[in-house]
Design an enzyme around this catalytic site. Structure first.
Site, PDB file in Angstrom:
ATOM      1  N   CYS A   1      -0.658  42.795  14.194  1.00  0.00           N
ATOM      2  CA  CYS A   1      -0.789  42.431  15.603  1.00  0.00           C
ATOM      3  C   CYS A   1      -1.467  43.525  16.414  1.00  0.00           C
ATOM      4  O   CYS A   1      -1.919  43.293  17.529  1.00  0.00           O
ATOM      5  CB  CYS A   1       0.585  42.137  16.203  1.00  0.00           C
ATOM      6  SG  CYS A   1       1.711  43.550  16.156  1.00  0.00           S
TER       7      CYS A   1
ATOM      8  N   CYS B   1       2.102  31.662  14.961  1.00  0.00           N
ATOM      9  CA  CYS B   1       1.216  32.417  14.059  1.00  0.00           C
ATOM     10  C   CYS B   1       1.887  32.821  12.751  1.00  0.00           C
ATOM     11  O   CYS B   1       1.410  33.725  12.064  1.00  0.00           O
ATOM     12  CB  CYS B   1       0.699  33.663  14.767  1.00  0.00           C
ATOM     13  SG  CYS B   1      -0.227  33.320  16.280  1.00  0.00           S
TER      14      CYS B   1
ATOM     15  N   CYS C   1       5.730  35.479  15.759  1.00  0.00           N
ATOM     16  CA  CYS C   1       5.712  34.352  16.688  1.00  0.00           C
ATOM     17  C   CYS C   1       5.614  33.035  15.912  1.00  0.00           C
ATOM     18  O   CYS C   1       4.946  32.954  14.885  1.00  0.00           O
ATOM     19  CB  CYS C   1       4.535  34.478  17.645  1.00  0.00           C
ATOM     20  SG  CYS C   1       4.624  35.925  18.721  1.00  0.00           S
TER      21      CYS C   1
END
Length: 234
Positions: free
Chosen positions: A229, A206, A203
């Site tokens: 994650c 991040c 993402c």
């Protein structure tokens, strides 16, 4: 059929001596074993480009799921379109979270990826993958042992306790250089962020570029005690 429940019967082995270091053999076995009950969870990183090319050779209509968190880089979305054009028969599914970003903010506050990245990953990645795997016996991942300490013991075929499934990892023996050599050899599309210091792309909120000497996961959740994650905990 080898399943999570019948794991004790696992006696599958593969040679690593071919030019794909066993990857094609693993994929051929997986699609024969699970037929239409297996899905490739693809983040569209550079390893994903290799796997998509190999999968297309074995099963051109294979299911591919992309966990669209709604906060990926624009370059990632553009790459997905290029992949659709390159491999038009692959069944690429863009899986959305149940909560929009606005709904998530109302429930948990703005910028959840900063205040509670584990919860953000759960809402936007883990739960959507759980839904995607609900009717599957197995899933495919592009993990490589070289990527990080948390991945160095990954096997070709894994009993995945997190999702109570079988996780198939064809690229475990590939090096970073071998991945890129394959991409260049076959003129595969890839995310241009790889060219500016992003070995691992998640993402946008991040993911940061990695400095020289860092491992491929160092740019993920930088500054936090987190490198995964949650999809790949055993």
């Amino acid at each position: 059929m080898l399943t999570y429940e019948t794991w004790e019967e696992n006696d599958v082995s593969f040679s690593e001596e071919d030019e794909t270091k066993g990857a094609l053999s693993v994929l051929s076995w997986a699609y024969k074993e699970y037929e239409n009950e297996i899905v490739y969870a693809c983040s569209f990183g550079v390893e994903g480009m290799v796997l998509l090319h190999l999968i297309n050779q074995v099963n051109p209509s294979a299911k591919v799921v992309f966990l669209d968190t709604n906060v990926h880089f624009q370059e990632t979305y553009e790459l997905i379109q290029k992949v659709r054009e390159r491999f038009p028969s692959l069944n690429i599914i863009e899986k959305q979270p149940k909560l929009t970003l606005n709904e998530q903010a109302k429930l948990h506050g703005d910028k959840l990826w900063e205040s509670n990245p584990n919860l953000c990953c759960k809402i936007r990645k883990i739960l959507p993958l759980e839904e995607s795997l609900a009717n599957e016996k197995a899933w495919i991942s592009g993990l490589r042992r070289e990527q990080s300490e948390t991945r160095k013991h990954t096997k070709f075929i894994n009993q995945d306790h997190r999702f109570q499934s079988i996780k198939v990892c064809p690229l475990i023996h590939w090096t970073w250089k071998e991945v890129w050599r394959y991409v260049y050899k076959h003129s595969l599309p890839y995310n241009p962020l790889h060219d500016v210091g992003y070995p691992s792309i998640g993402c946008e909120k991040c993911t940061l570029p990695v400095g020289e000497g860092g491992d491929s996961r160092d740019g993920r959740w930088a500054g936090k005690v987190k490198t995964e994650c949650g999809l790949h905990y055993q």
